[in-house]
Design an enzyme around this catalytic site. Structure first.
Site, mmCIF file in Angstrom:
data_model
loop_
_atom_site.group_PDB
_atom_site.id
_atom_site.type_symbol
_atom_site.label_atom_id
_atom_site.label_comp_id
_atom_site.label_asym_id
_atom_site.label_seq_id
_atom_site.Cartn_x
_atom_site.Cartn_y
_atom_site.Cartn_z
ATOM 1 N N CYS A 195 7.170 -0.705 2.601
ATOM 2 C CA CYS A 195 7.487 -0.208 1.268
ATOM 3 C C CYS A 195 6.780 -1.054 0.215
ATOM 4 O O CYS A 195 6.793 -2.277 0.289
ATOM 5 C CB CYS A 195 8.977 -0.200 0.943
ATOM 6 S SG CYS A 195 9.946 0.782 2.073
ATOM 7 N N ARG B 125 1.455 -0.594 2.697
ATOM 8 C CA ARG B 125 2.792 -1.089 3.039
ATOM 9 C C ARG B 125 3.741 0.017 3.477
ATOM 10 O O ARG B 125 4.870 -0.250 3.907
ATOM 11 C CB ARG B 125 3.413 -1.804 1.833
ATOM 12 C CG ARG B 125 2.605 -2.950 1.315
ATOM 13 C CD ARG B 125 3.251 -3.548 0.091
ATOM 14 N NE ARG B 125 4.530 -4.124 0.417
ATOM 15 C CZ ARG B 125 4.717 -5.355 0.880
ATOM 16 N NH1 ARG B 125 3.675 -6.136 1.024
ATOM 17 N NH2 ARG B 125 5.908 -5.804 1.161
ATOM 18 N N TRP C 88 8.245 3.384 3.544
ATOM 19 C CA TRP C 88 8.134 3.368 5.004
ATOM 20 C C TRP C 88 9.575 3.463 5.476
ATOM 21 O O TRP C 88 10.336 2.513 5.345
ATOM 22 C CB TRP C 88 7.470 2.076 5.460
ATOM 23 C CG TRP C 88 7.098 2.021 6.901
ATOM 24 C CD1 TRP C 88 5.912 2.432 7.455
ATOM 25 C CD2 TRP C 88 7.879 1.496 7.985
ATOM 26 N NE1 TRP C 88 5.924 2.212 8.803
ATOM 27 C CE2 TRP C 88 7.119 1.644 9.162
ATOM 28 C CE3 TRP C 88 9.154 0.945 8.079
ATOM 29 C CZ2 TRP C 88 7.574 1.244 10.412
ATOM 30 C CZ3 TRP C 88 9.619 0.542 9.323
ATOM 31 C CH2 TRP C 88 8.826 0.695 10.468
ATOM 32 N N ASN D 164 12.936 -2.424 -1.574
ATOM 33 C CA ASN D 164 12.224 -2.686 -0.325
ATOM 34 C C ASN D 164 13.101 -3.636 0.485
ATOM 35 O O ASN D 164 13.457 -4.710 0.000
ATOM 36 C CB ASN D 164 10.866 -3.328 -0.659
ATOM 37 C CG ASN D 164 10.146 -3.877 0.562
ATOM 38 O OD1 ASN D 164 10.429 -3.485 1.683
ATOM 39 N ND2 ASN D 164 9.220 -4.786 0.330
ATOM 40 N N GLY D 165 13.475 -3.230 1.686
ATOM 41 C CA GLY D 165 14.339 -4.085 2.514
ATOM 42 C C GLY D 165 15.432 -3.256 3.154
ATOM 43 O O GLY D 165 15.339 -2.024 3.194
ATOM 44 N N GLU E 22 -7.171 -7.913 21.757
ATOM 45 C CA GLU E 22 -7.391 -7.476 20.375
ATOM 46 C C GLU E 22 -8.149 -6.138 20.356
ATOM 47 O O GLU E 22 -7.894 -5.272 19.512
ATOM 48 C CB GLU E 22 -8.145 -8.559 19.595
ATOM 49 C CG GLU E 22 -8.579 -8.206 18.189
ATOM 50 C CD GLU E 22 -7.433 -7.800 17.243
ATOM 51 O OE1 GLU E 22 -6.262 -7.891 17.606
ATOM 52 O OE2 GLU E 22 -7.770 -7.336 16.136
ATOM 53 N N LYS F 148 -6.830 -2.703 18.442
ATOM 54 C CA LYS F 148 -7.561 -1.912 17.459
ATOM 55 C C LYS F 148 -7.606 -0.448 17.888
ATOM 56 O O LYS F 148 -7.455 0.459 17.093
ATOM 57 C CB LYS F 148 -9.007 -2.423 17.283
ATOM 58 C CG LYS F 148 -9.176 -3.770 16.624
ATOM 59 C CD LYS F 148 -8.674 -3.865 15.205
ATOM 60 C CE LYS F 148 -7.225 -4.128 15.160
ATOM 61 N NZ LYS F 148 -6.666 -5.319 14.752
ATOM 62 N N GLU G 154 -3.962 1.180 17.593
ATOM 63 C CA GLU G 154 -3.538 1.360 16.200
ATOM 64 C C GLU G 154 -4.281 2.503 15.506
ATOM 65 O O GLU G 154 -3.685 3.272 14.785
ATOM 66 C CB GLU G 154 -3.848 0.091 15.375
ATOM 67 C CG GLU G 154 -2.912 -1.066 15.587
ATOM 68 C CD GLU G 154 -3.316 -2.283 14.760
ATOM 69 O OE1 GLU G 154 -2.461 -2.837 14.087
ATOM 70 O OE2 GLU G 154 -4.507 -2.678 14.789
ATOM 71 N N HIS H 19 -4.431 -7.694 41.032
ATOM 72 C CA HIS H 19 -3.012 -7.926 41.326
ATOM 73 C C HIS H 19 -2.133 -6.809 40.760
ATOM 74 O O HIS H 19 -0.967 -7.038 40.443
ATOM 75 C CB HIS H 19 -2.577 -9.284 40.762
ATOM 76 C CG HIS H 19 -3.355 -10.419 41.331
ATOM 77 N ND1 HIS H 19 -3.283 -10.778 42.661
ATOM 78 C CD2 HIS H 19 -4.272 -11.248 40.766
ATOM 79 C CE1 HIS H 19 -4.101 -11.803 42.878
ATOM 80 N NE2 HIS H 19 -4.718 -12.093 41.743
ATOM 81 N N LYS I 155 1.365 -2.297 7.232
ATOM 82 C CA LYS I 155 0.613 -3.538 7.362
ATOM 83 C C LYS I 155 1.508 -4.764 7.278
ATOM 84 O O LYS I 155 1.290 -5.753 7.965
ATOM 85 C CB LYS I 155 -0.459 -3.612 6.276
ATOM 86 C CG LYS I 155 -1.366 -4.807 6.459
ATOM 87 C CD LYS I 155 -2.713 -4.583 5.893
ATOM 88 C CE LYS I 155 -3.648 -5.707 6.258
ATOM 89 N NZ LYS I 155 -4.012 -5.713 7.687
HETATM 90 C C1 G6P Z 1 1.938 -5.479 11.754
HETATM 91 C C2 G6P Z 1 0.543 -4.908 11.632
HETATM 92 C C3 G6P Z 1 -0.406 -5.660 12.552
HETATM 93 C C4 G6P Z 1 -0.341 -7.153 12.242
HETATM 94 C C5 G6P Z 1 1.084 -7.680 12.397
HETATM 95 C C6 G6P Z 1 1.227 -9.112 11.917
HETATM 96 O O1 G6P Z 1 2.482 -5.137 12.976
HETATM 97 O O2 G6P Z 1 0.533 -3.524 11.941
HETATM 98 O O3 G6P Z 1 -1.720 -5.195 12.338
HETATM 99 O O4 G6P Z 1 -1.210 -7.835 13.095
HETATM 100 O O5 G6P Z 1 1.959 -6.902 11.591
HETATM 101 O O6 G6P Z 1 1.014 -9.163 10.528
HETATM 102 P P1 G6P Z 1 0.742 -10.481 9.711
HETATM 103 O O7 G6P Z 1 0.661 -10.045 8.284
HETATM 104 O O8 G6P Z 1 1.925 -11.375 9.950
HETATM 105 O O9 G6P Z 1 -0.515 -11.067 10.211
#
Ligand code: G6P
Length: 606
Positions: free
Chosen positions: A2, A27, A74, A100-101, A479, A483, A486, A502, A601
């Site tokens: 949010c 957000r 959100w 927000n919260g 990683e 990507k 996501e 394994h 994010k």
């Molecule tokens: C969320 C995002 C990820 C990010 C993670 C940690 O889950 O979708 O892309 O890596 O938070 O976020 P931060 O701001 O703590 O790096």
């Protein structure tokens, strides 16, 4: 989760609020709304979907007024509907609130309300109603009285139709920044919306209430004590928060990497002594030598950088390391003490789990240092010491440039510790020199974008893709999967190459391709055998190999070459083709790459 925007001043609020919502859309983006106060009346428009949908709905509607609040949502409580979107208006149009919260005890609060009829299913509207019922002519008092009853987290901004020149904001757990300009104030969940207007910003801390009216800005705590806040000068360039001619933020941020990488390492070298100088470490040599163990605590992409940090710290500084999910760390009984150095790593500096883990580590007496991107964010402030990664605003949900800059800072920390222990001057100098060469090498990879796009498009119809890597390239494989998941919603899993036989090998077939990172390191032959094993089971292989490695072609259906560098630095290069690979698949599938479904994010709720 949010995004909140508020404006009070001389300009028309609507365009500022709408642009602010666009800046904060990362957000949350399932619904959005604005409310503007004019002539004693609050006008509100809300819409399901992204901010563009809201803007379209507002269209030519004349919404005038120089005081307003806005929200991009959100969903947590209540489905994605217009009724559940903020701002919530209560008291027959008198009071508007954005939140927000999560208000955990909203059910109990609801039972005590005089008005039992709410328009939405949200905890936020209940809070709005509570404030309205506590209002007796003083908005700050009403907000404070209500918040004292609340359990949970909030960042709120409230306005009242009878106070045409007042905004009240408060925070507990959810970030709020206040931008200060000549006769006007901006409130937002992060500084981006205010950057075009002011660089002078103050950040609300937990338990603080901001009262902005004709007399200016006053911040108090719950005991009515006035707080003298420091004003931070934010030197982020607003242009850096724009797409700059790119299709979307993700690709722009991928291409930003060579430039912002320089910002991460600038001024942090001592070439002569072959070491790094991170002022934010704030420890004497004695204190550094007193550290017996290192723990990296983070979530998502940030946690993968912690895995890389572990390799670097073990190799260079000979220190035992652990890597943990913040969400696990905070609920375990982590065995830490004053000899444990805990790095909390976070792009946003607001991730609720990482913030709670930070507090837990501090409570237990560990030495806690933040590695954070967003300046003035809660984790940055609460850790006090630590290092900014200087990646600039990262707006795409999928993290790219923050990842590389986190890795850069972790390598520098590892070197700084290594040089007072067992890393030689020559190795230190070599590492620093290799870091200096990274931006140019990143550019060489980015030049292959068109070729990588072609390869990526030919993988877009697979339902599942596996990634393998070894050593420091194992986190790179992870990683890579992150990507892909996501941005494209294709299932992906990452494994350490040696683990394949394994269990995961059973997943391999002609329908499940394998992306393999084949580094020219000590495990080269073993990794090559692993790739051969998956090929023998019909898998198509995409190999990330080092320039000049002709042999790699023997095991590759597709190949992307990256420049050579020191082994520990390989993640800085090898991740980039995987970012581009995921990006182009997502685009080919028509995904909204910057705002993937169900994600946000900055995850400021548990
Ligand atoms: C969320 C995002 C990820 C990010 C993670 C940690 O889950 O979708 O892309 O890596 O938070 O976020 P931060 O701001 O703590 O790096």
């Amino acid at each position: 989760m949010c995004g909140i925007v508020g404006y009070i001043g001389k300009k028309q609020a609507l365009p500022i609020l709408l642009q602010g919502l666009r800046d904060l859309e990362y957000r949350g983006y399932d619904s959005a709304g604005i409310a503007v106060l004019d002539n004693g009346k609050i006008d509100r428009v809300r819409e399901v979907g992204k901010v563009d949908m809201l803007a379209k709905k507002i269209g030519q509607v004349k919404i005038a007024g120089t005081l307003g609040i806005a929200h991009t949502r959100w969903a947590t409580h209540g489905g994605v509907t217009e009724f559940n979107a903020h701002p919530h208006i209560v008291g027959s149009g008198k009071l508007a609130l954005v939140h927000n919260g999560i208000i955990e005890n909203y059910r109990e609060i609801k039972k005590q309300l005089k008005n039992q009829k709410q328009e939405s299913e949200t905890d936020s509207e209940i809070l709005g109603q509570l404030i309205f019922e506590n209002y007796e002519g003083d908005l700050v008092k009403a907000v404070k009285k209500s918040l004292l009853k609340v359990r949970g987290t909030y960042g709120i901004v409230v306005m009242h139709a009878d106070h045409p020149n007042q905004l009240v904001a408060a925070r507990l757990g959810s970030p709020l920044a206040i931008g200060i300009a000549e006769g006007e104030y901006y409130i937002a969940s992060d500084v981006t919306p205010m950057l075009p207007f002011t660089k002078q910003v103050t950040f609300l801390d937990d338990g603080e209430i901001a009262n902005i009216n004709g007399d200016g800005l006053k911040i108090q705590n719950m005991r009515d004590e006035i707080i003298n806040k420091t004003i931070t000068h934010i030197d982020w360039d607003q242009q850096k928060a724009q797409k700059g001619g790119f299709e979307n933020f993700m690709i722009k941020e991928i291409f930003d990497q060579p430039t912002v990488f320089e910002d991460a390492i600038r001024g942090r070298f001592n070439m002569e002594e072959g070491t790094a100088v991170l002022g934010g470490l704030n420890m004497t040599l004695e204190q550094m030598r007193d550290i017996k163990r290192v723990i990296f605590v983070a979530e998502g992409t940030a946690r993968y950088t912690g895995l890389i940090g572990k390799y670097a710290f073990e190799r260079l500084a000979d220190l035992p390391c652990d890597v943990d999910f913040s969400s696990e760390f905070r609920y375990r009984d982590p065995a830490v003490n004053k000899h444990t150095l805990v790095f909390v790593i976070s792009q946003s500096g607001e991730t609720a789990d990482t913030l709670m883990a930070t507090r837990e580590a501090k409570r237990k007496g560990a030495v806690v240092r933040g590695i954070v991107n967003v300046i003035g964010s809660t984790i940055a402030r609460e850790t006090k010491a630590g290092t900014y990664i200087h990646a600039g605003p990262e707006l795409s949900v999928a993290s790219t440039k923050a990842y590389t800059n986190m890795v850069a800072v972790l390598l520098l920390y590892a070197l700084q510790f290594g040089r007072i222990k067992h890393t030689s001057l020559a190795t230190g100098k070599r590492l620093l020199q290799a870091l200096l060469e990274i931006p140019e090498k990143m550019n060489e990879i980015l030049k292959q974008d068109a070729a990588i796009k072609k390869i990526a498009e030919s993988y877009k119809d697979y339902k599942s893709i596996l990634y393998i890597g070894r050593g420091v390239n194992y986190p790179v494989a992870l990683e890579g999967t992150m990507k892909l998941k996501e941005t494209s919603y294709i299932h992906a899993e990452g494994f350490a190459g040696g683990e394949l036989k394994h269990g995961p090998l059973a997943l391999v077939s002609k329908d499940v391709p394998v992306v393999a990172i084949l580094s020219k390191d000590q495990l080269y032959e073993k990794m090559k055998s692993s790739i051969q094993e998956v090929r023998a089971r019909g898998a198509r292989t995409l190999v990330i190999a080092t320039v000049g490695d002709e042999e790699a072609k023997e095991v590759a259906d597709d190949i992307i070459y990256v420049p050579d560098t020191m082994e520990l630095l390989e993640p800085l290069l090898n991740t980039i083709p995987l970012q581009l690979f995921a990006y182009h698949i997502a685009v080919a599938l028509g995904r909204d790459v910057d705002r993937p479904r169900n994600l946000a994010k900055s995850v400021t709720v548990e």
